[in-house]
Design a protein around this motif. Structure first.
Motif, PDB file in Angstrom:
ATOM      1  N   ALA A 435      -4.950   1.631  -7.584  1.00 51.84           N
ATOM      2  CA  ALA A 435      -6.008   2.802  -7.625  1.00 51.84           C
ATOM      3  C   ALA A 435      -5.863   3.565  -6.754  1.00 51.84           C
ATOM      4  O   ALA A 435      -6.212   4.982  -6.867  1.00 51.84           O
ATOM      5  CB  ALA A 435      -7.325   1.665  -7.552  1.00 51.84           C
ATOM      6  N   VAL A 436      -5.730   3.455  -5.552  1.00 48.77           N
ATOM      7  CA  VAL A 436      -5.471   4.244  -4.414  1.00 48.77           C
ATOM      8  C   VAL A 436      -4.294   5.485  -4.748  1.00 48.77           C
ATOM      9  O   VAL A 436      -4.381   6.527  -4.667  1.00 48.77           O
ATOM     10  CB  VAL A 436      -5.335   3.776  -2.915  1.00 48.77           C
ATOM     11  CG1 VAL A 436      -4.831   4.750  -2.056  1.00 48.77           C
ATOM     12  CG2 VAL A 436      -6.201   2.860  -2.695  1.00 48.77           C
ATOM     13  N   ALA A 437      -3.110   4.918  -5.262  1.00 47.08           N
ATOM     14  CA  ALA A 437      -2.177   5.734  -5.575  1.00 47.08           C
ATOM     15  C   ALA A 437      -2.533   6.617  -6.758  1.00 47.08           C
ATOM     16  O   ALA A 437      -2.324   7.920  -6.753  1.00 47.08           O
ATOM     17  CB  ALA A 437      -0.937   4.900  -6.165  1.00 47.08           C
ATOM     18  N   GLU A 438      -2.971   6.444  -7.943  1.00 47.52           N
ATOM     19  CA  GLU A 438      -3.254   6.823  -9.144  1.00 47.52           C
ATOM     20  C   GLU A 438      -4.551   7.872  -8.925  1.00 47.52           C
ATOM     21  O   GLU A 438      -4.388   8.854  -9.449  1.00 47.52           O
ATOM     22  CB  GLU A 438      -3.844   5.782 -10.192  1.00 47.52           C
ATOM     23  CG  GLU A 438      -2.663   5.009 -10.787  1.00 47.52           C
ATOM     24  CD  GLU A 438      -3.086   4.278 -12.149  1.00 47.52           C
ATOM     25  OE1 GLU A 438      -4.216   4.244 -12.274  1.00 47.52           O
ATOM     26  OE2 GLU A 438      -2.058   3.743 -12.611  1.00 47.52           O
ATOM     27  N   CYS A 439      -5.433   7.491  -7.722  1.00 43.31           N
ATOM     28  CA  CYS A 439      -6.353   8.768  -7.601  1.00 43.31           C
ATOM     29  C   CYS A 439      -5.936   9.522  -6.396  1.00 43.31           C
ATOM     30  O   CYS A 439      -6.711  10.098  -5.742  1.00 43.31           O
ATOM     31  CB  CYS A 439      -7.750   7.802  -7.136  1.00 43.31           C
ATOM     32  SG  CYS A 439      -8.427   6.968  -8.409  1.00 43.31           S
ATOM     33  N   ARG A 440      -4.717   9.468  -6.061  1.00 41.52           N
ATOM     34  CA  ARG A 440      -4.167  10.448  -5.011  1.00 41.52           C
ATOM     35  C   ARG A 440      -4.885  10.361  -3.543  1.00 41.52           C
ATOM     36  O   ARG A 440      -5.139  11.358  -2.851  1.00 41.52           O
ATOM     37  CB  ARG A 440      -3.994  11.828  -5.369  1.00 41.52           C
ATOM     38  CG  ARG A 440      -3.515  11.854  -6.727  1.00 41.52           C
ATOM     39  CD  ARG A 440      -2.136  11.417  -6.888  1.00 41.52           C
ATOM     40  NE  ARG A 440      -1.210  12.133  -6.098  1.00 41.52           N
ATOM     41  CZ  ARG A 440       0.141  11.632  -5.895  1.00 41.52           C
ATOM     42  NH1 ARG A 440       0.403  10.345  -6.376  1.00 41.52           N
ATOM     43  NH2 ARG A 440       0.944  12.166  -4.941  1.00 41.52           N
ATOM     44  N   GLY A 441      -5.521   9.025  -3.474  1.00 43.12           N
ATOM     45  CA  GLY A 441      -6.197   8.743  -1.961  1.00 43.12           C
ATOM     46  C   GLY A 441      -7.666   9.192  -1.936  1.00 43.12           C
ATOM     47  O   GLY A 441      -8.235   8.815  -0.942  1.00 43.12           O
ATOM     48  N   ASN A 442      -8.149   9.457  -3.256  1.00 41.42           N
ATOM     49  CA  ASN A 442      -9.466   9.707  -3.245  1.00 41.42           C
ATOM     50  C   ASN A 442     -10.268   8.352  -3.387  1.00 41.42           C
ATOM     51  O   ASN A 442     -10.419   7.720  -4.116  1.00 41.42           O
ATOM     52  CB  ASN A 442      -9.908  10.670  -4.393  1.00 41.42           C
ATOM     53  CG  ASN A 442     -11.173  11.049  -4.712  1.00 41.42           C
ATOM     54  OD1 ASN A 442     -12.372  10.085  -4.321  1.00 41.42           O
ATOM     55  ND2 ASN A 442     -11.506  12.299  -4.785  1.00 41.42           N
ATOM     56  N   MET A 443     -10.916   7.900  -2.166  1.00 40.28           N
ATOM     57  CA  MET A 443     -11.748   6.605  -1.913  1.00 40.28           C
ATOM     58  C   MET A 443     -12.829   6.547  -2.954  1.00 40.28           C
ATOM     59  O   MET A 443     -13.162   5.356  -3.567  1.00 40.28           O
ATOM     60  CB  MET A 443     -12.027   6.557  -0.447  1.00 40.28           C
ATOM     61  CG  MET A 443     -10.934   6.254   0.303  1.00 40.28           C
ATOM     62  SD  MET A 443     -10.177   4.583   0.286  1.00 40.28           S
ATOM     63  CE  MET A 443      -8.600   5.301  -0.737  1.00 40.28           C
TER      64      MET A 443
END
Length: 469
Positions: A435-443
């Motif tokens: 999830a973190v990778a696919e959202c490019r770090g957007n928490m």
């Protein structure tokens, strides 16, 4: 507006918008139509050329050298002919022209020319030849100083099929027979070609490469065989790559993309051992070994009419077939470690490896770009990684979308002695990393995707030591 007038206007609009130069003249040589693309190629304005005689617009041409006037005089079409000329402002233009007679009810009424600008391509090709010429001139830097020299020991593999192909290639170094290397893009064809050359008795002589798909056929002939002054407008006395490679090796990449008429001339050179420069009457003996490569099945190329069967048999004396990376997955750890070492030296980083989930993803990924794609993936990850381990968050997004429906969960291994809590923690970590990778770090977005509060996600990311991209 009448239907005929509307149709004529539509035709004019199509010709005006088409992405190639269109020039139409009448029997008297006066320009009737000249589209904006042609004007841009020639460095002139549409308005100044319309109504002007072709020789007034291009004073460097004569009635003999003008393809438009030549077609008017002969009534015969001219296909794919190179033309070099200067416009009325002195700008030199190089084009590839197809010029056709225009007839109405069987009566010749003019000619139309379709032009493609290759001025920049010709300049680049001449620069390439000039650089290649430096190989043969004393006091100049040799090619080995300009480009990396690959050797067999640099081909890293544990794959039995790949090792058999390397062994076959090593045997081919002892002869002058042509070699055809077949393999998908990125499998290492040039590495194999260079290794064969440098291990052969010709290794101290030039290895000259030419991609047959990169240059138009009208230029490629002059590049390969050379030209003499006056062969065509703008031609100079210049040796071709065969002459420059004399005593050494000529590497013809993507040989299936070479125009068929040029394949006939290449076959003649291979059979007779002599070249005739474009526009010349004398022949020059050459001692050149041919190494060729193709990224598609040559039998398919023959069937579809892109490769002549007689040329195929001539260069197919020894065949080396390089397997794609997806068929030599046991080499992935070896190659990954090699590229990490390479880019540690180049980028000044201190990466020690990839995370276990990255290793599993690499093993499952299809690698359409083969070894080259793996290298670029490692290089890209090492440009953004901050720690010592490459994680999923450092990989290109498209890789995370490939594979199984859920590549981070589908291969969970329940090892002996593990509790359910430990296995669930393993699955949770993989889902969080994904999830973190696919959202490019957007928490915020990652928390929504996981269905948990942002604060909870931030706590888990910190606890697990996950680096945000």
């Amino acid at each position: 507006m009448a239907h005929g007038a509307m149709s004529e206007k539509m035709v004019h609009e199509v010709l005006r918008c088409i992405d190639e130069g269109i020039h139409v003249v009448g029997l008297d040589g006066i320009t009737l139509f000249y589209n904006p693309v042609a004007a841009r190629l020639d460095g002139m304005d549409v308005e100044e050329v319309i109504g002007m005689h072709v020789l007034d617009a291009f004073p460097s041409l004569t009635r003999k050298t003008s393809t438009l006037l030549n077609v008017i005089d002969t009534g015969q079409p001219i296909f794919n002919q190179q033309q070099t000329y200067r416009n009325r402002y002195g700008k030199q233009i190089v084009t590839i022209n197809t010029t056709l007679p225009l007839r109405v009810n069987g009566q010749l009424v003019g000619a139309v020319e379709v032009s493609k600008d290759i001025t920049r391509i010709k300049e680049l090709s001449e620069t390439v030849i000039e650089l290649q010429t430096q190989i043969r001139e004393p006091g100049r830097r040799r090619a080995s100083k300009i480009r990396q020299r690959y050797r067999f020991e640099q081909i890293l593999t544990q794959n039995e099929r790949m090792m058999r192909e390397i062994a076959r290639a090593k045997k081919a170094t002892k002869t002058d027979s042509p070699v055809l290397v077949v393999g998908e893009t990125g499998t290492g064809k040039e590495l194999m070609i260079q290794s064969i050359h440098h291990a052969s008795p010709r290794g101290k002589h030039p290895l000259i490469a030419q991609n047959c798909a990169a240059i138009p056929s009208t230029l490629l002939e002059g590049i390969l065989f050379g030209t003499v002054r006056g062969a065509f407008t703008g031609a100079e006395d210049r040796p071709g790559l065969f002459e420059l490679a004399d005593g050494g090796t000529l590497f013809l990449d993507e040989i299936h993309a070479m125009p068929l008429d040029l394949q006939v001339k290449l076959l003649r050179v291979l059979e007779e051992g002599v070249v005739r420069r474009v526009g010349d009457t004398r022949v020059r003996p050459v001692d050149v070994r041919i190494l060729a490569a193709t990224n598609e099945d040559p039998l398919v190329s023959i069937k579809e009419g892109r490769l002549r069967k007689d040329l195929y048999y001539r260069v197919h004396v020894v065949r080396i077939t390089l397997p794609p990376l997806r068929e030599r997955r046991e080499d992935l750890p070896l190659l990954t470690a090699h590229f990490i070492r390479k880019y540690n030296d180049r980028l000044g980083t201190d990466v020690i490896g990839v995370a276990p989930e990255v290793e599993r993803l690499f093993a499952r990924y299809d690698w359409p770009g083969n070894v080259r794609e793996l290298e670029h993936t490692i290089e890209g990850a090492m440009n953004v990684v901050e720690g010592k381990v490459i994680g999923l968050e450092h990989l290109p997004p498209h890789m995370l979308e490939e594979g199984d429906d859920d590549p981070f969960v589908g291969d969970v291994q329940w090892e002996s002695g593990q509790s359910l809590r430990e296995v669930l923690a393993q699955v949770e970590e993989r889902l969080i990393r994904r999830a973190v990778a696919e959202c490019r770090g957007n928490m915020v977005q990652a928390a929504k995707r996981l269905g948990i509060p942002r604060q909870t996600l931030q706590y888990k990311v910190k606890k697990l030591g996950i680096e945000r991209p």
